[in-house]
Design an enzyme around this catalytic site. Structure first.
Site, short mmCIF file in Angstrom:
data_model
loop_
_atom_site.label_atom_id
_atom_site.label_comp_id
_atom_site.label_asym_id
_atom_site.label_seq_id
_atom_site.Cartn_x
_atom_site.Cartn_y
_atom_site.Cartn_z
N LYS A 24 0.83 -1.21 0.00
CA LYS A 24 0.00 0.00 0.00
C LYS A 24 0.87 1.26 0.00
O LYS A 24 0.66 2.16 -0.80
CB LYS A 24 -0.92 0.02 1.24
N ARG A 99 -9.30 0.87 9.02
CA ARG A 99 -8.83 -0.48 9.32
C ARG A 99 -9.86 -1.26 10.12
O ARG A 99 -9.63 -2.43 10.45
CB ARG A 99 -7.55 -0.40 10.13
N ARG A 133 11.83 -5.43 4.98
CA ARG A 133 11.54 -4.01 4.75
C ARG A 133 12.54 -3.11 5.49
O ARG A 133 12.90 -3.37 6.63
CB ARG A 133 10.11 -3.70 5.22
N ARG A 166 11.70 -1.29 11.06
CA ARG A 166 10.59 -0.97 11.98
C ARG A 166 10.53 -2.02 13.08
O ARG A 166 10.62 -3.21 12.81
CB ARG A 166 9.27 -0.95 11.20
N ARG A 177 0.12 -8.76 13.86
CA ARG A 177 -0.51 -7.77 12.97
C ARG A 177 -1.38 -8.45 11.91
O ARG A 177 -2.44 -7.95 11.54
CB ARG A 177 0.56 -6.89 12.31
P1 ADP Z 1 1.55 -1.52 7.49
O1 ADP Z 1 1.63 -0.60 6.29
O2 ADP Z 1 2.76 -2.36 7.63
O3 ADP Z 1 0.29 -2.29 7.55
P2 ADP Z 1 1.09 0.91 8.90
O4 ADP Z 1 2.32 1.72 8.73
O5 ADP Z 1 -0.08 1.22 8.07
O6 ADP Z 1 1.51 -0.60 8.78
O7 ADP Z 1 0.62 0.96 10.42
C1 ADP Z 1 1.52 0.74 11.48
C2 ADP Z 1 0.76 0.65 12.78
O8 ADP Z 1 0.08 1.88 13.04
C3 ADP Z 1 -0.33 -0.41 12.84
O9 ADP Z 1 0.17 -1.69 13.18
C4 ADP Z 1 -1.24 0.15 13.93
O10 ADP Z 1 -0.69 -0.04 15.22
C5 ADP Z 1 -1.18 1.64 13.65
N1 ADP Z 1 -2.23 2.05 12.70
C6 ADP Z 1 -2.06 2.53 11.44
N2 ADP Z 1 -3.24 2.82 10.87
C7 ADP Z 1 -4.19 2.51 11.78
C8 ADP Z 1 -5.61 2.56 11.79
N3 ADP Z 1 -6.31 3.01 10.73
N4 ADP Z 1 -6.26 2.16 12.92
C9 ADP Z 1 -5.59 1.73 13.98
N5 ADP Z 1 -4.26 1.64 14.05
C10 ADP Z 1 -3.55 2.03 12.96
P1 ADP Z 2 2.35 -1.78 3.24
O1 ADP Z 2 2.33 -0.28 3.19
O2 ADP Z 2 1.13 -2.40 2.62
O3 ADP Z 2 2.64 -2.31 4.61
P2 ADP Z 2 4.91 -1.53 1.85
O4 ADP Z 2 4.62 -0.71 0.64
O5 ADP Z 2 5.61 -0.88 2.98
O6 ADP Z 2 3.56 -2.28 2.32
O7 ADP Z 2 5.77 -2.80 1.35
C1 ADP Z 2 6.23 -3.79 2.26
C2 ADP Z 2 7.61 -4.28 1.81
O8 ADP Z 2 7.49 -5.01 0.60
C3 ADP Z 2 8.63 -3.19 1.52
O9 ADP Z 2 9.89 -3.64 1.89
C4 ADP Z 2 8.54 -2.97 0.02
O10 ADP Z 2 9.77 -2.50 -0.53
C5 ADP Z 2 8.21 -4.36 -0.48
N1 ADP Z 2 7.29 -4.35 -1.62
C6 ADP Z 2 6.19 -3.57 -1.78
N2 ADP Z 2 5.54 -3.85 -2.92
C7 ADP Z 2 6.25 -4.85 -3.51
C8 ADP Z 2 6.09 -5.60 -4.73
N3 ADP Z 2 5.06 -5.35 -5.55
N4 ADP Z 2 6.99 -6.56 -5.00
C9 ADP Z 2 8.02 -6.81 -4.17
N5 ADP Z 2 8.23 -6.15 -3.02
C10 ADP Z 2 7.35 -5.18 -2.68
#
Ligand code: ADP
Ligand code: ADP
Ligand code: ZN
Length: 224
Positions: A24, A99, A133, A166, A177
């Site tokens: 995302k 979420r 990541r 992270r 998660r």
């Molecule tokens: P990822 O992209 O790996 O899913 P995010 O960076 O979006 O993680 O979110 C990191 C953390 O921030 C989540 O594990 C949660 O603790 C908190 N968080 C983010 N967005 C939300 C949301 N919409 N509602 C509740 N907690 C959130």
């Molecule tokens: P989210 O925001 O959904 O948690 P991220 O965009 O942070 O996901 O991506 C999670 C990890 O996977 C990062 O290390 C990123 O570089 C890698 N990644 C994201 N999209 C792809 C893809 N299409 N193919 C391979 N690796 C990816």
């Protein structure tokens, strides 16, 4: 406002759904850089607050570290305030919000998304993606040690900032998660499907492929 000419549209309010690690943030950043659509990442907002030790940061620090969700009330208030800024009057990408169903219902009272884009990725790929990541400390750029390594190990290609892991990307926390995702966030797929605005995208190919699929589906969708 480059994207308006590119897409020939007035408004593009998008929600990004999908498990942690679905890509995302990666796709939202690409869209933000290439089309100028503002990206709002609740995860980034919380992480910045933790880093800066603000009142919000102190409240959410242990929740993020545990891999749990921040309470709805707090998260909703932050997004509601952010969506009142003038830059997102016509377009935005909400990356990581809503979420929960309660967050989606609250969002509906203050903004109307055009589409909810669901990035589909299996759990086994998630673990590989998240444990590899790396994030830039200064600009938040996203890397992966295998699929998107920086040119110089440990440093950001864009700003030279230091890359970090992270603390919620450790295997044990990723599993927590993912469980939270399946229990609390996955029902949003059906919620938006019922509203007729769900757009599913295979998130498993490389980022350029995923991005191109996203753009062509959005174009078709908005022409309808
Ligand atoms: P990822 O992209 O790996 O899913 P995010 O960076 O979006 O993680 O979110 C990191 C953390 O921030 C989540 O594990 C949660 O603790 C908190 N968080 C983010 N967005 C939300 C949301 N919409 N509602 C509740 N907690 C959130
Ligand atoms: P989210 O925001 O959904 O948690 P991220 O965009 O942070 O996901 O991506 C999670 C990890 O996977 C990062 O290390 C990123 O570089 C890698 N990644 C994201 N999209 C792809 C893809 N299409 N193919 C391979 N690796 C990816
Ligand atoms: Zn950087």
């Amino acid at each position: 406002m480059v994207y308006k000419y590119f897409m020939n549209i007035q408004s593009m309010k998008l929600i990004f759904l999908g498990p942690p690690g679905a890509g995302k943030g990666t796709i939202a950043r690409m869209a933000s850089e290439r089309l100028g659509i503002p990206q709002i990442s609740t995860g980034d907002i919380f992480r910045t607050a933790v880093k800066e030790k603000t009142e919000l940061g102190l409240k959410v620090q242990s929740i993020l570290a545990a891999g749990a969700l921040v309470p709805d009330e707090l998260t909703i208030a932050i997004v509601k305030e952010r969506l009142s800024w003038p830059d997102v009057r016509q377009s935005y990408i909400l990356d990581g919000f809503p979420r929960t169903i309660a967050q989606a219902e609250a969002l509906a009272t203050f903004s109307k998304p055009d589409s909810a884009v669901d990035f589909e990725v299996d759990d086994d790929l998630i673990l590989f993606r998240l444990t590899g990541r790396r994030i830039c400390k200064s600009c938040g750029a996203i890397y992966h040690i295998v699929t998107k390594p920086p040119v110089t190990e440990g440093l950001c290609d864009l700003c030279g900032g230091e890359l970090y892991i992270r603390n919620d990307d450790r295997e044990e926390t990723v599993k927590i998660r993912l469980k939270a995702y399946h229990e609390e966030s996955e029902p949003l797929i059906e919620y938006y499907s019922r509203q007729g605005i769900l757009m599913a995208i295979d998130g498993s190919p490389d980022p350029e492929t995923v991005y191109n699929t996203f753009i062509s589906k959005i174009r078709r969708y908005l022409k309808k």
